[in-house]
Design a protein around this motif. Structure first.
Motif, PDB file in Angstrom:
ATOM      1  N   PRO A 256      -5.539  10.087  23.287  1.00  0.00           N
ATOM      2  CA  PRO A 256      -6.791   9.388  22.976  1.00  0.00           C
ATOM      3  C   PRO A 256      -7.880   9.644  24.004  1.00  0.00           C
ATOM      4  O   PRO A 256      -7.623  10.153  25.093  1.00  0.00           O
ATOM      5  N   PHE A 257      -9.058   9.261  23.605  1.00  0.00           N
ATOM      6  CA  PHE A 257     -10.155   9.243  24.563  1.00  0.00           C
ATOM      7  C   PHE A 257     -10.025   7.978  25.383  1.00  0.00           C
ATOM      8  O   PHE A 257      -9.643   6.947  24.855  1.00  0.00           O
ATOM      9  N   VAL A 258     -10.334   8.063  26.644  1.00  0.00           N
ATOM     10  CA  VAL A 258     -10.280   6.865  27.462  1.00  0.00           C
ATOM     11  C   VAL A 258     -11.662   6.238  27.517  1.00  0.00           C
ATOM     12  O   VAL A 258     -12.662   6.926  27.386  1.00  0.00           O
ATOM     13  N   LEU A 259     -11.676   4.945  27.685  1.00  0.00           N
ATOM     14  CA  LEU A 259     -12.935   4.209  27.740  1.00  0.00           C
ATOM     15  C   LEU A 259     -13.023   3.509  29.087  1.00  0.00           C
ATOM     16  O   LEU A 259     -12.203   2.651  29.390  1.00  0.00           O
ATOM     17  N   GLY A 260     -14.012   3.859  29.860  1.00  0.00           N
ATOM     18  CA  GLY A 260     -14.162   3.180  31.139  1.00  0.00           C
ATOM     19  C   GLY A 260     -15.269   3.828  31.942  1.00  0.00           C
ATOM     20  O   GLY A 260     -15.912   4.776  31.497  1.00  0.00           O
ATOM     21  N   ASN A 261     -15.495   3.283  33.134  1.00  0.00           N
ATOM     22  CA  ASN A 261     -16.495   3.882  34.014  1.00  0.00           C
ATOM     23  C   ASN A 261     -15.780   4.757  35.045  1.00  0.00           C
ATOM     24  O   ASN A 261     -14.574   4.622  35.268  1.00  0.00           O
ATOM     25  N   THR A 262     -16.527   5.642  35.655  1.00  0.00           N
ATOM     26  CA  THR A 262     -15.979   6.628  36.596  1.00  0.00           C
ATOM     27  C   THR A 262     -15.057   6.012  37.634  1.00  0.00           C
ATOM     28  O   THR A 262     -14.087   6.626  38.058  1.00  0.00           O
ATOM     29  N   TYR A 263     -15.390   4.795  38.060  1.00  0.00           N
ATOM     30  CA  TYR A 263     -14.646   4.214  39.180  1.00  0.00           C
ATOM     31  C   TYR A 263     -13.475   3.339  38.741  1.00  0.00           C
ATOM     32  O   TYR A 263     -12.908   2.603  39.543  1.00  0.00           O
ATOM     33  N   ASP A 264     -13.106   3.445  37.467  1.00  0.00           N
ATOM     34  CA  ASP A 264     -11.884   2.787  36.992  1.00  0.00           C
ATOM     35  C   ASP A 264     -10.683   3.624  37.444  1.00  0.00           C
ATOM     36  O   ASP A 264      -9.900   4.100  36.629  1.00  0.00           O
ATOM     37  N   ASP A 265     -10.540   3.790  38.742  1.00  0.00           N
ATOM     38  CA  ASP A 265      -9.512   4.709  39.243  1.00  0.00           C
ATOM     39  C   ASP A 265      -8.312   3.972  39.861  1.00  0.00           C
ATOM     40  O   ASP A 265      -7.472   4.591  40.507  1.00  0.00           O
ATOM     41  N   GLY A 266      -8.272   2.667  39.677  1.00  0.00           N
ATOM     42  CA  GLY A 266      -7.103   1.917  40.127  1.00  0.00           C
ATOM     43  C   GLY A 266      -7.064   1.643  41.621  1.00  0.00           C
ATOM     44  O   GLY A 266      -6.079   1.093  42.120  1.00  0.00           O
ATOM     45  N   LEU A 267      -8.125   1.976  42.343  1.00  0.00           N
ATOM     46  CA  LEU A 267      -8.080   1.755  43.793  1.00  0.00           C
ATOM     47  C   LEU A 267      -7.980   0.260  44.113  1.00  0.00           C
ATOM     48  O   LEU A 267      -7.273  -0.136  45.041  1.00  0.00           O
ATOM     49  N   GLY A 268      -8.662  -0.560  43.319  1.00  0.00           N
ATOM     50  CA  GLY A 268      -8.576  -2.005  43.547  1.00  0.00           C
ATOM     51  C   GLY A 268      -7.136  -2.488  43.439  1.00  0.00           C
ATOM     52  O   GLY A 268      -6.658  -3.270  44.266  1.00  0.00           O
ATOM     53  N   LEU A 269      -6.426  -1.990  42.417  1.00  0.00           N
ATOM     54  CA  LEU A 269      -5.027  -2.380  42.229  1.00  0.00           C
ATOM     55  C   LEU A 269      -4.176  -1.865  43.385  1.00  0.00           C
ATOM     56  O   LEU A 269      -3.275  -2.556  43.872  1.00  0.00           O
ATOM     57  N   ARG A 270      -4.468  -0.656  43.807  1.00  0.00           N
ATOM     58  CA  ARG A 270      -3.665  -0.073  44.901  1.00  0.00           C
ATOM     59  C   ARG A 270      -3.947  -0.788  46.222  1.00  0.00           C
ATOM     60  O   ARG A 270      -3.047  -0.949  47.053  1.00  0.00           O
ATOM     61  N   MET A 271      -5.180  -1.233  46.414  1.00  0.00           N
ATOM     62  CA  MET A 271      -5.465  -2.028  47.622  1.00  0.00           C
ATOM     63  C   MET A 271      -4.661  -3.331  47.574  1.00  0.00           C
ATOM     64  O   MET A 271      -4.094  -3.765  48.578  1.00  0.00           O
ATOM     65  N   GLY A 272      -4.609  -3.927  46.391  1.00  0.00           N
ATOM     66  CA  GLY A 272      -3.806  -5.147  46.238  1.00  0.00           C
ATOM     67  C   GLY A 272      -2.344  -4.877  46.536  1.00  0.00           C
ATOM     68  O   GLY A 272      -1.677  -5.637  47.248  1.00  0.00           O
ATOM     69  N   ARG A 273      -1.869  -3.763  46.033  1.00  0.00           N
ATOM     70  CA  ARG A 273      -0.459  -3.398  46.246  1.00  0.00           C
ATOM     71  C   ARG A 273      -0.160  -3.217  47.738  1.00  0.00           C
ATOM     72  O   ARG A 273       0.949  -3.486  48.200  1.00  0.00           O
ATOM     73  N   SER A 274      -1.189  -2.770  48.490  1.00  0.00           N
ATOM     74  CA  SER A 274      -0.980  -2.501  49.921  1.00  0.00           C
ATOM     75  C   SER A 274      -0.616  -3.768  50.686  1.00  0.00           C
ATOM     76  O   SER A 274      -0.055  -3.697  51.779  1.00  0.00           O
ATOM     77  N   VAL A 275      -0.939  -4.935  50.114  1.00  0.00           N
ATOM     78  CA  VAL A 275      -0.544  -6.188  50.777  1.00  0.00           C
ATOM     79  C   VAL A 275       0.508  -6.922  49.949  1.00  0.00           C
ATOM     80  O   VAL A 275       0.717  -8.126  50.108  1.00  0.00           O
ATOM     81  N   GLY A 276       1.142  -6.205  49.031  1.00  0.00           N
ATOM     82  CA  GLY A 276       2.285  -6.773  48.314  1.00  0.00           C
ATOM     83  C   GLY A 276       1.976  -7.432  46.985  1.00  0.00           C
ATOM     84  O   GLY A 276       2.821  -8.138  46.430  1.00  0.00           O
ATOM     85  N   ALA A 277       0.762  -7.222  46.430  1.00  0.00           N
ATOM     86  CA  ALA A 277       0.434  -7.839  45.139  1.00  0.00           C
ATOM     87  C   ALA A 277       1.390  -7.357  44.059  1.00  0.00           C
ATOM     88  O   ALA A 277       1.730  -6.173  43.995  1.00  0.00           O
ATOM     89  N   GLU A 278       1.793  -8.297  43.206  1.00  0.00           N
ATOM     90  CA  GLU A 278       2.584  -7.889  42.044  1.00  0.00           C
ATOM     91  C   GLU A 278       1.627  -7.327  40.990  1.00  0.00           C
ATOM     92  O   GLU A 278       0.582  -7.928  40.698  1.00  0.00           O
TER      93      GLU A 278
END
Ligand SMILES: Cc1cc2nc3c(=O)[nH]c(=O)nc-3n(C[C@H](O)[C@H](O)[C@H](O)COP(=O)(O)OP(=O)(O)OC[C@H]3O[C@@H](n4cnc5c(N)ncnc54)[C@H](O)[C@@H]3O)c2cc1C
Length: 490
Positions: A256-278
């Motif tokens: 499929p085509f993806v829908l989002g903006n350029t910066y929907d790259d998951g960095l926010g989630l990965r930053m959360g993961r860096s401190v143990g976010a589920e």
């Protein structure tokens, strides 16, 4: 950052020698969630800084259709004679969730009218009008329509159906919510919130007991560290990160085509993961290729490659797509007789061909002999009585498909034009505090919008408007909670 799946390292607070800013609350990302979080934190007395990686506010929010899922008796529902109550809304949202977070659903429904009023208080008015058709989005500026599975079995038996998709008064399929973003920019200005554009958050700063205490940032030619009592991550999802999409939501990676903006790259989630976010629902995606409008297409019959029905065709389009993804080879066909065919081409679902007999169609589609003929015969016999004992399709969409020739449309993944975005995000409390895998709060850290998980959990239960709705509502809660920490200490 070396790879786009990498978890960024945290930065020890004691290693920081200089801060570019010291604030109560730093918000990362200016979409609906970040904008609402910043507004509410500032309105509740916190010193707020919002950093946004792009040159302008809006993110995916600005691309969106502009539906907010609201109910319980909003002014639009009342003005258009649509009965609703927080209780029925709560029953519905609980029924469609794969793992309902009951405290969040309850609060969202009980506060929905108040939240509607807050949104209008930004400076716009949802049109007091109702669009009654089965459509993905209304063509005009009508303020209300059904945008979920409220009238679809089994949910219609579990909660009294009510339309809850409130659209901001901007016509068209995309861009509606940019009006709300413009108003949030104005509101933040009035509240004295500084917004720093072209400034990307990079790593979380943590103190010696693991409390999140700030964030590092970078912009062209400059970088620094912000010290903050609370950090709110509202940086969107990961649909634009091909590696993460391939790992977690392979259907989206495939065709499929993806829908989002350029910066929907998951960095926010990965930053959360860096401190143990589920991270929850990482394998879930909103994915769709709507078969309607026109509503006549909903009268048709959807079968898999074995000629078997597997979903009621009047489902909300993403629910139908969710079931298709689970079929063998994610293959499916929509079969409609000539009198129900779409006279115009729906470019999302290609017309395969037309046939004089079901037998010939069955053969050409590669369906085992007799299977499609049997399915159509049973469907037609029941539809003539306005019955669907197998999938409980609503009577208004039951008409026999028995006047040839017949057309088949291809709904298969890779053939139909599916589009979608990811739904996974950080686990959060009712007030947006990020939780670790044991369910404990990670001190100092909040998440909202597509960076968090709240009400929208998967494709089959999705209703248009839940993401803007929950992003704004839980974003506000996060902002308020973060501000209360500061003001209670003062
Ligand atoms: C075409 C389309 C139509 C849609 N229609 C609807 C609809 O009608 N109703 C609905 O409820 N949902 C809809 N959705 C989904 C909805 O738009 C999104 O889920 C929602 O807008 C997400 O809001 P957000 O604030 O979490 O993220 P965004 O709006 O994406 O904002 C996140 C912001 O964070 C910024 N950012 C990212 N990384 C960083 C970083 N490291 N540092 C600083 N900033 C960063 C981004 O640049 C962006 O501005 C639609 C989606 C699409 C694509």
């Amino acid at each position: 950052m070396a790879t786009s799946t990498e978890i960024p390292e945290t930065v020890a607070l004691e290693s920081v020698t200089e801060f570019s800013d010291e604030v109560d609350v730093v918000v990362i990302g200016f979409g609906i969630a970040g904008g609402c979080a910043a507004a509410e934190a500032a309105a509740n007395g916190a010193r707020v800084l919002l950093i946004e990686r792009a040159a302008a506010a809006g993110g995916t929010t600005s691309l969106s259709g502009g539906f907010f899922y609201l109910g319980g008796g909003t002014a639009v529902q009342k003005a258009t004679g649509q009965d609703d109550s927080p209780e029925e809304m709560e029953k519905y949202l609980t029924a469609v969730s794969i793992d309902p977070e009951v405290d969040k659903i309850h609060a969202y429904c009980v506060d929905s009218v108040d939240h509607f009023n807050w949104l209008e208080g930004l400076g716009f008015t949802f049109e007091r009008s109702f669009y009654p058709e089965k459509a993905v989005i209304q063509p005009g500026t009508e303020g209300l329509m059904f945008t979920g599975n409220e009238k679809v079995w089994p949910f219609k038996d579990q909660a009294v159906p009510a339309p809850r998709g409130h659209k901001v008064p901007v016509p068209g399929e995309t861009g509606g919510a940019s009006l709300v973003i413009d108003l949030l920019v104005k509101r933040l200005g009035e509240l004295g919130v500084e917004v720093r554009y072209e400034t990307g958050a990079r790593q979380l700063v943590v103190d010696s007991d693991g409390t999140v205490a700030g964030v590092t940032w970078k912009k062209p030619g400059e970088e620094g560290v912000i010290r903050a009592t609370s950090v709110i991550i509202a940086a969107g999802g990961f649909v634009m990160n091909p590696e993460m999409v391939a790992e977690h939501t392979p259907h989206l990676a495939e065709k499929p085509f993806v829908l989002g903006n350029t910066y929907d790259d998951g960095l926010g989630l990965r930053m959360g993961r860096s401190v143990g976010a589920e991270l929850k629902y990482m394998d879930k995606a909103f994915i769709t290729a709507p078969i309607y409008p026109p509503a006549s297409m909903v009268m048709g019959v959807i079968v898999n490659k074995f000629g078997e029905r597997f979903v009621t065709e009047d489902s909300y389009h993403a629910r139908t797509s969710g079931f298709i993804m689970e079929q063998p080879d994610s293959a499916a066909f929509l079969i409609v007789d000539e009198s129900h065919m779409n006279p115009k081409q729906n470019y999302l679902i290609p017309l395969i061909d037309g046939w004089e007999t079901i037998e010939e169609m069955e053969r050409d589609l590669g369906i085992p002999e007799g299977k499609l003929q049997a399915t159509m015969a049973r469907y037609n016999e029941n539809a003539a009585k306005k019955e669907d004992p197998d999938f409980h399709k609503a009577a208004e969409f039951l008409e026999p498909q028995d006047k040839g020739p017949w057309a088949a449309y291809d709904l298969s993944l890779g053939k139909a034009m599916y589009a979608g975005f990811t739904m996974g995000g950080m686990a959060t409390s009712l007030d947006g505090e990020v939780l670790d895998e044991s369910g404990s709060v990670i001190k100092g850290l909040y998440a909202a919008g597509a960076s968090a998980t709240n009400i929208a959990q998967d494709c089959k239960g999705y209703c248009s408007g839940t993401q803007l709705g929950e992003g704004s509502y839980f974003g506000r809660r996060a902002g308020r909670h973060a501000a209360a920490k500061v003001t209670s200490r003062a």
